[in-house]
Design a protein around this motif. Structure first.
Motif, mmCIF file in Angstrom:
data_model
loop_
_atom_site.group_PDB
_atom_site.id
_atom_site.type_symbol
_atom_site.label_atom_id
_atom_site.label_comp_id
_atom_site.label_asym_id
_atom_site.label_seq_id
_atom_site.Cartn_x
_atom_site.Cartn_y
_atom_site.Cartn_z
ATOM 1 N N ASP A 142 -30.432 4.259 -24.736
ATOM 2 C CA ASP A 142 -29.440 3.233 -25.023
ATOM 3 C C ASP A 142 -28.277 3.287 -24.048
ATOM 4 O O ASP A 142 -27.673 2.273 -23.726
ATOM 5 N N SER A 145 -29.458 1.933 -20.446
ATOM 6 C CA SER A 145 -30.071 0.620 -20.378
ATOM 7 C C SER A 145 -29.236 -0.311 -19.508
ATOM 8 O O SER A 145 -28.104 -0.032 -19.154
ATOM 9 N N LYS A 147 -27.781 -2.903 -20.307
ATOM 10 C CA LYS A 147 -26.610 -3.468 -20.952
ATOM 11 C C LYS A 147 -25.333 -2.736 -20.577
ATOM 12 O O LYS A 147 -24.248 -3.261 -20.735
ATOM 13 N N PRO A 185 -33.961 -16.573 -32.274
ATOM 14 C CA PRO A 185 -34.065 -17.338 -31.024
ATOM 15 C C PRO A 185 -34.204 -18.829 -31.292
ATOM 16 O O PRO A 185 -35.239 -19.451 -31.043
ATOM 17 N N SER A 450 -26.282 -17.520 -25.367
ATOM 18 C CA SER A 450 -27.061 -16.888 -26.430
ATOM 19 C C SER A 450 -26.380 -15.584 -26.835
ATOM 20 O O SER A 450 -25.555 -15.042 -26.084
ATOM 21 N N ASN A 452 -26.923 -12.389 -26.863
ATOM 22 C CA ASN A 452 -26.880 -11.247 -25.950
ATOM 23 C C ASN A 452 -26.774 -11.654 -24.491
ATOM 24 O O ASN A 452 -26.906 -10.828 -23.592
ATOM 25 N N SER A 454 -28.567 -13.673 -22.361
ATOM 26 C CA SER A 454 -29.628 -13.948 -21.390
ATOM 27 C C SER A 454 -29.826 -15.440 -21.142
ATOM 28 O O SER A 454 -30.405 -15.830 -20.131
ATOM 29 N N LYS A 469 -31.608 -19.234 -17.443
ATOM 30 C CA LYS A 469 -31.854 -17.816 -17.740
ATOM 31 C C LYS A 469 -31.014 -16.982 -16.795
ATOM 32 O O LYS A 469 -31.126 -17.094 -15.573
ATOM 33 N N TYR A 473 -28.907 -10.184 -17.889
ATOM 34 C CA TYR A 473 -29.051 -9.847 -19.306
ATOM 35 C C TYR A 473 -30.501 -9.997 -19.721
ATOM 36 O O TYR A 473 -31.147 -10.985 -19.406
ATOM 37 N N LYS A 474 -31.003 -9.005 -20.471
ATOM 38 C CA LYS A 474 -32.439 -8.948 -20.774
ATOM 39 C C LYS A 474 -32.780 -9.461 -22.165
ATOM 40 O O LYS A 474 -33.929 -9.823 -22.414
ATOM 41 N N GLU A 475 -31.855 -9.456 -23.082
ATOM 42 C CA GLU A 475 -32.158 -9.824 -24.459
ATOM 43 C C GLU A 475 -31.538 -11.161 -24.824
ATOM 44 O O GLU A 475 -30.481 -11.526 -24.310
ATOM 45 N N TYR A 476 -32.217 -11.860 -25.724
ATOM 46 C CA TYR A 476 -31.741 -13.168 -26.203
ATOM 47 C C TYR A 476 -30.323 -13.063 -26.742
ATOM 48 O O TYR A 476 -29.464 -13.881 -26.409
#
Length: 476
Positions: A142, A145, A147, A185, A450, A452, A454, A469, A473-476
């Motif tokens: 974590d 990552s 983020k 989502p 969104s 998070n 992304s 996109k 950022y990797k997450e929705y």
């Protein structure tokens, strides 16, 4: 063996009782240890654990309800009365009146339309960190990552995706409202034709989930409730507003309380704690309604006409921006103004936004200027100076939105084509490659990030909800 006289911790122990004292100390520190022989007790016996080998074949896990009401199974969809005046689509009512489908099954489908199984509820999910071979990464993944990596300034990595509402394009010529659901989502797209459509956001197909059409109700604003289970919608030509329950499919009409001037409260904001709805009234009035009951609670008063409102994350503070350029800070516990100040150089205030980390307050004006304030400094002065003045827009600022990490601010104007910019924080610099000439956003009416970060979406005056996109950022 090491000379015991050189070890301070063993000083004062004579040779006769040394063995018993050492054994007693060892037991206190490590518990009972079995030695290979009594004379040589320096090396403890290492007993390896027998490896447990699971031979039984893993059986798939299946969820079962804890309790079932057998009476519910006998209720058919056609047996449930429908109030025609509160339904959105009469064709849906006709289908329901002749359906033999179980009513409980119908409700589950309605819930599935807007809710998806979260990762924690997936019994067959892969354990967190299992994909990492390095034990270090499994234990501190974590912290390592993406983020935690700061968003770089200068050039923004992004990709134009399929328009959110490509499947429909029926919401209206102007996309008035555009909002991402906070936990699923799902994106809400609302236009001036009085249609609100929900889409599942995947960036490729963005399939439609459902549409809600309000008759003779051109939207002024539409937004998710804080719990994500309701949609609140207002219109500039009606003296009431609607709430739509995403689980039951029920539309409720709410008239204005006598304390609210009819036909005035068209725009609103939802408090993040889910307790209140703040409607913009006339002559500086802010009408506070209960988010649960939709009943009037109180009316707050400021000097200028209310242009925009923002809440902090827990809903304890509310910021309101007046047409005269004055910002009010409200304590929502006792609903009193605790401080106010004038926006530096503001001719006419238009928009306001507070960053999620509550460090920055952005104000927009009618001449395209956006001021960025440090929230720790504005409370002590009636005329605070902004940390930075952004002059990248030249027409009235109608949209301001921070992303969830407070690293990016989107700002837009609906009076000039392609007038949308993304600002990097804390450098206060604009990303030079957004928007591109090829991805002309036209006249921007609405925008959102969104949860998070992304995805970034823009609703424009051609009836399109553009989707981008953001690669950082990797997450929705």
């Amino acid at each position: 063996m090491a000379d015991r006289r050189k070890l301070p911790i063993l000083s004062g122990i004579n040779s006769k009782n040394f063995e018993s004292e050492e054994r007693k100390l060892t037991q206190q520190l490590f518990g009972t240890i079995h030695f290979q022989n009594e004379e040589d007790h320096i090396e403890p016996e290492i007993v390896e654990k027998e490896e447990y080998v699971e031979t039984a074949e893993k059986k798939p896990l299946k969820r079962k309800p804890v309790w079932i009401d057998e009476d519910d199974l006998d209720i058919k969809l056609k047996d449930v009365p429908v109030k025609q005046e509160k339904r959105v689509d009469s064709s849906v009512d006709k289908a329901r009146c002749s359906s033999n489908e179980s009513y409980s099954t119908f409700l589950r489908k309605q819930h599935a339309n807007v809710s998806f199984t979260p990762a924690w509820a997936d019994l067959d999910r892969k354990p967190v960190g299992e994909e990492d071979d390095d034990p270090l990464l499994r234990s501190v993944g974590d912290y390592l990552s993406d983020k935690t990596i700061a968003l770089p300034k200068g050039v923004l990595g992004y990709t134009r995706m399929t328009d959110i509402n490509k499947e429909t394009r029926s919401e209206g010529s102007k996309i008035i409202s555009l909002e991402f659901h906070k936990s699923e989502p799902v994106a809400l797209v609302g236009g001036n034709h009085g249609i609100v459509t929900l889409f599942k956001v995947d960036g490729k197909d963005n399939p439609k989930l459902q549409s809600i059409q309000f008759q003779k109700f051109p939207l002024t604003e539409s937004s998710f409730a804080a719990n994500g289970e309701e949609i609140i919608s207002t219109s500039h030509i009606q003296n009431h507003f609607h709430s739509y329950n995403l689980i039951t499919g029920k539309v409720s009409r709410h008239g204005w309380n006598r304390n609210i001037e009819k036909g005035t409260a068209k725009k609103f904001k939802v408090s993040p704690d889910g307790k209140i709805l703040a409607f913009f009234g006339r002559f500086g009035a802010i009408h506070i309604l209960s988010a649960k009951t939709k009943e009037w609670v109180d009316t707050l008063k400021m000097n200028g006409e209310v242009q925009d409102i923002a809440f902090n994350l827990d809903g304890s503070r509310m910021f309101s921006f007046g047409e005269d350029g004055e910002v009010y800070i409200w304590d929502m516990g006792n609903r009193t103004c605790i401080h106010r100040f004038y926006d530096d150089g503001c001719i006419r205030g238009t928009s306001l936004c507070l960053s999620p980390n509550e460090q920055y307050l952005a104000t927009g004006s009618s001449v395209g200027i956006v001021n960025i304030y440090d929230t720790t400094k504005i409370i002590s002065s009636a005329t605070p100076k902004p940390e930075r003045i952004l002059s990248n827009l030249v027409t009235s600022v109608n949209g301001l939105k921070f992303n969830s990490t407070s690293e990016m601010l989107a700002m837009s104007s609906s009076e000039k084509e392609n007038s949308v910019r993304l600002v990097h924080f804390p450098s206060y610099t604009v990303f030079s490659n957004f928007p591109s000439i090829q991805a002309n956003c036209k006249l921007v009416r609405s925008l959102d990030f969104s949860p998070n970060g992304s995805f970034f979406a823009v609703g424009n005056s051609t009836g399109k909800a553009l989707l981008f996109k953001l690669s950082h950022y990797k997450e929705y």
